[in-house]
Design an enzyme around this catalytic site. Sequence first.
Site, PDB file in Angstrom:
ATOM      1  N   ARG A 504      11.853  -7.290   0.008  1.00 30.71           N
ATOM      2  CA  ARG A 504      12.126  -6.103   0.870  1.00 30.71           C
ATOM      3  C   ARG A 504      10.821  -6.118   1.863  1.00 30.71           C
ATOM      4  O   ARG A 504       9.800  -6.521   1.698  1.00 30.71           O
ATOM      5  CB  ARG A 504      11.752  -4.773  -0.123  1.00 30.71           C
ATOM      6  N   SER A 565       4.982 -10.015  -7.026  1.00 22.05           N
ATOM      7  CA  SER A 565       5.105  -9.574  -8.465  1.00 22.05           C
ATOM      8  C   SER A 565       5.209 -11.016  -9.344  1.00 22.05           C
ATOM      9  O   SER A 565       6.039 -10.937 -10.211  1.00 22.05           O
ATOM     10  CB  SER A 565       6.287  -8.996  -8.541  1.00 22.05           C
ATOM     11  N   ASP A 619       3.072  -5.995  -8.237  1.00 20.15           N
ATOM     12  CA  ASP A 619       4.031  -4.852  -8.239  1.00 20.15           C
ATOM     13  C   ASP A 619       3.462  -3.720  -9.141  1.00 20.15           C
ATOM     14  O   ASP A 619       3.561  -2.558  -8.564  1.00 20.15           O
ATOM     15  CB  ASP A 619       5.574  -4.922  -8.389  1.00 20.15           C
TER      16      ASP A 619
HETATM   17  C1  BG6 Z   1      10.254  -2.406  -7.114  1.00 20.36           C
HETATM   18  C2  BG6 Z   1       9.011  -3.136  -6.719  1.00 20.36           C
HETATM   19  O1  BG6 Z   1      10.068  -0.874  -6.961  1.00 20.36           O
HETATM   20  O2  BG6 Z   1      10.224  -2.547  -8.624  1.00 20.36           O
HETATM   21  C3  BG6 Z   1       9.278  -4.207  -6.906  1.00 20.36           C
HETATM   22  O3  BG6 Z   1       8.865  -2.812  -5.158  1.00 20.36           O
HETATM   23  C4  BG6 Z   1       9.148  -4.495  -8.279  1.00 20.36           C
HETATM   24  O4  BG6 Z   1       8.099  -5.152  -6.317  1.00 20.36           O
HETATM   25  C5  BG6 Z   1      10.347  -3.807  -8.773  1.00 20.36           C
HETATM   26  O5  BG6 Z   1       9.158  -6.053  -8.607  1.00 20.36           O
HETATM   27  C6  BG6 Z   1      10.520  -4.072 -10.270  1.00 20.36           C
HETATM   28  O6  BG6 Z   1      12.118  -3.685 -10.388  1.00 20.36           O
HETATM   29  P1  BG6 Z   1      12.990  -4.874 -10.633  1.00 20.36           P
HETATM   30  O7  BG6 Z   1      14.017  -4.019 -11.736  1.00 20.36           O
HETATM   31  O8  BG6 Z   1      13.717  -5.039  -9.565  1.00 20.36           O
HETATM   32  O9  BG6 Z   1      12.418  -5.845 -11.496  1.00 20.36           O
HETATM   33  C1  GLC Z   2       6.510 -10.624 -14.617  1.00 22.65           C
HETATM   34  C2  GLC Z   2       5.349 -10.848 -13.335  1.00 22.65           C
HETATM   35  C3  GLC Z   2       4.420  -9.777 -13.338  1.00 22.65           C
HETATM   36  C4  GLC Z   2       5.080  -8.531 -12.619  1.00 22.65           C
HETATM   37  C5  GLC Z   2       6.184  -8.239 -13.546  1.00 22.65           C
HETATM   38  C6  GLC Z   2       7.176  -7.270 -13.112  1.00 22.65           C
HETATM   39  O1  GLC Z   2       5.987 -10.098 -15.766  1.00 22.65           O
HETATM   40  O2  GLC Z   2       4.635 -11.985 -14.128  1.00 22.65           O
HETATM   41  O3  GLC Z   2       3.561 -10.094 -12.417  1.00 22.65           O
HETATM   42  O4  GLC Z   2       4.318  -7.447 -12.538  1.00 22.65           O
HETATM   43  O5  GLC Z   2       7.132  -9.444 -14.060  1.00 22.65           O
HETATM   44  O6  GLC Z   2       7.738  -7.463 -11.860  1.00 22.65           O
END
Ligand code: BG6
Ligand code: GLC
Length: 873
Positions: A504, A565, A619
């Site tokens: 994003r 993340s 994240d």
């Molecule tokens: C979002 C964050 O809101 O949530 C992301 O901005 C994050 O960075 C994500 O990885 C986690 O949710 P999902 O379900 O998309 O892995």
């Molecule tokens: C995985 C990644 C971690 C992240 C999580 C949630 O565990 O290693 O960094 O915060 O996913 O997205």
Amino acid sequence: MRLNDDQLNELSARFQAELKKGLSAESNAAAAVKMLPTHVCSTPDGSEKGQFLALDLGGSKFKVLQVKVRECVGIKKGDVEMEEKIYPVPDELLTGRATELFDHVSESLKDFMHEKNISLEKKHPLAFTFSFPCDQSRLDQGTLLNWSKNYKARGCTVSNRSSYVEILAMVNDTVATMMTCGFDDSYCECVLCVFMCMGTGTNACYMEELRHIDLVEGDEGRMCVNTEWGSFGDDGALKDFLTEFDREVDAASSNPGKQIFEKMVSGMHLGELVRLVVLKMAKLGKLFDGRVSDALRTKGKITTADVAAMDENGLKNTKDVLDELDLNPSDDDCIAVQHVSTIVSFRSSNLVAAGLAAILTRIRQNRNMGALRITVGVDGTVYKTHPQYPKRLHKVVRRLLPECQVRFVLSESGSSKGAALVAAVAQRLTSLRRQVGLMTLSLFRLKEEQLQLVKARMRSGLDAGLRSKSSSTIKMLPSFVYLTPDGTERGKYLALDLGGTNFRALLVRFKKQTSRLYHKIYTIPLEIMQGTGEELFDHLAQCVCDFLDYMGLKNTRLPAGFTFSFPCEQSAIDTGTLVAWTKGFKATDSEGHDVVSMLREAIKRRNDIDLDIVALINDTVGTMMSCAHEDQRCEIGMIAGTGTNLCYMEELKNIEKIEQRMCINTEWGGLGDDGCLDDIITLYDTEVDQNSINQGKQRFEKMTSGMYLGEVVRQVLLDLTRRGLLFKGHVSETLKTPGIFETKYLSQIESDRLALLQVRSILQQLGLHGTCHDSIIVKHVCLVVSRRAAQLCGAGMAAVVDKIRENRGLDHLDIAVGVDGSLYKLHPHFSQVLKETVRVMAPQCDVTFQPSEEGSGKGAALIAAVARRKRDV
Ligand code: BG6
Ligand code: GLC
Ligand code: GLC
């Protein structure tokens, strides 16, 4: 007593209205026809087997039986063997105390077992045909609503407690007969049977669509409904059809005002009706020269058998019957009385035909069929012994429903065999459920002790990670985020957010007290996720360029926060080396490299945009920051999405060489990578791990996060199918396809608002075609798998909050957690179970969960703002 077709159609329409009324939750209480759910949904499929005891109480005879059902291929005739004994039920028991009646039943059963050499030492499965209206909440349990026919015992409790029998099924005689007819006649689609019992009572049952049965949960398939139609008219609906004789029969009965329809049609009352008509005619001088004998004045002196006999062989039998009553009839008397008898039984068959027409019309409408082809199973002494009765009934039904092809099948072995069949089906389903439940699903149910262990292991993982990174599975990565936002942040920031599956790009503008957000989502194709690092970062740079272009900011150099993340070893707020890819990413030449530099280089390679990357954050950290902007108490960030992770504010004195408090990205998904969770890891988890791109890694994450839960479910389903417990043992290509169960499907399947029918259609969309029973099992599997995930996260969270509490030397900690992720936000139960687990496992902490509204992107921008502020200072 003569009814023309218009009247019969009118009756049938009233009947239909009654059926509707009884089925609906709102009107059921006031409905005369009770429409009782029977919990019989499945008919025999031929795979049932076993030996059952059976009791049949409530028809004209009380019977005890032994029924052997032999397994066969398909449903063939002759696979049921029965031995039975009839026991008398003394009249005084019918109206005495219920306990005495049931003692008699149980003594008779014992006697039978003794006679057949059946041991009392073992528990035998028993099927109970109990031909009275019962409110059943389950197949093996029911509350007697009221006695009918000539039973009126006081105080009724039937308990299923006995050392030598286990009641598997309790069914009404109509239901049992329907099962028998369906089992015997391979052409008879059992669900299409309507059964009428016209022996001592009258009743009908039929297969109703579950979605119309308000009193039972579920929308899928059909369930047999015991209409108890004998009470039609108890609310006055038949008033205009009642004769003075009906009123007299009712007044003299043991249950005045009740079972009005039954009293007009059933065997118990036909003889009485004839007697009353004959008596009146005699009194009026129209018969026997006005003579009335004592016998004729006596209730019960003309029986149904007499009515049948008069039907059968006209005048000769009629004369015998009347002679018996000391009436000395003339030939004309005999002709007249026989006529009366015919009219009374004709009315009975007419009334039954009208009722049956109502049910058949309903079935036809339910199934949206123009012409209905249907088989009706019938039993009962009136039908069987009155020679003219069946013919008349069939004729009228066909006349009332010209568009239906109705076939009538006489039930041969009656209702007892049917009860045993119901029991056999119940036993098959129970053993199936047991196998599924015991052997598989119990693996996923964690006891509190086990969760305490997980909490303790998480805690020692956190401590070990803080002491030294190399030896711990939980990395405890410093984030270099010391401050939470203080509200003075101003200006325009770019946030880049590489999360689970999407990238994003956001523009965040902080003004006094408010912030505005613009964003665009870009998907990352699998080949890029798993290509080279350079390709991946080029792709990200391309997305950034597109976004800036879209926002009209291509020529500005904005400060940017980069949410990445994945675990990064940071040495400053704006640098971090990727420790290892997790989730679905596996781009080469990235692990061990500084991801900020990689992004900067990709941007430089393009040479058309410029960025000032001031912060690199996980994240979890972004989520914490984003929530802390609203609530200062927020010192934990949690993600339950594609992956799972948590960060929290740690005392710097606990972090080597650093002073103050800093946010630590725990990377708790790695718990268990050293084998410490092996005792709760199931073979299904192992399978999921083996098929993943990072075998042996992120074991906790693989039990708790969106990317894997569906896979765990799929592995369980595969196993159950291979063991023949699901999808008829057919392992489809779809089921073999990794990744078919995305988190969103899991969430949908488990939704309480969704009826079984919808679950089935979701499964069908996924290419999994199963029965309604299969859907129940699938849903169950999803439930246990996701519940375990939430509990494990809860145990982990408990470890974290207790640690923070101890860090600060507090007895009680009040803290907020910013949470994000698809699993947390979309799953119907996850957040609830998580919170509940934390409440139980960390009793000294008050933990509030705040779903992050704007993802970690806003948090990244905030961190960028804070970082720039510091740098500028
Ligand atoms: C979002 C964050 O809101 O949530 C992301 O901005 C994050 O960075 C994500 O990885 C986690 O949710 P999902 O379900 O998309 O892995
Ligand atoms: C995985 C990644 C971690 C992240 C999580 C949630 O565990 O290693 O960094 O915060 O996913 O997205
Ligand atoms: C009575 C009972 C009903 C039974 C019928 C036939 O109407 O209430 O449960 O099916 O008799 O035996």
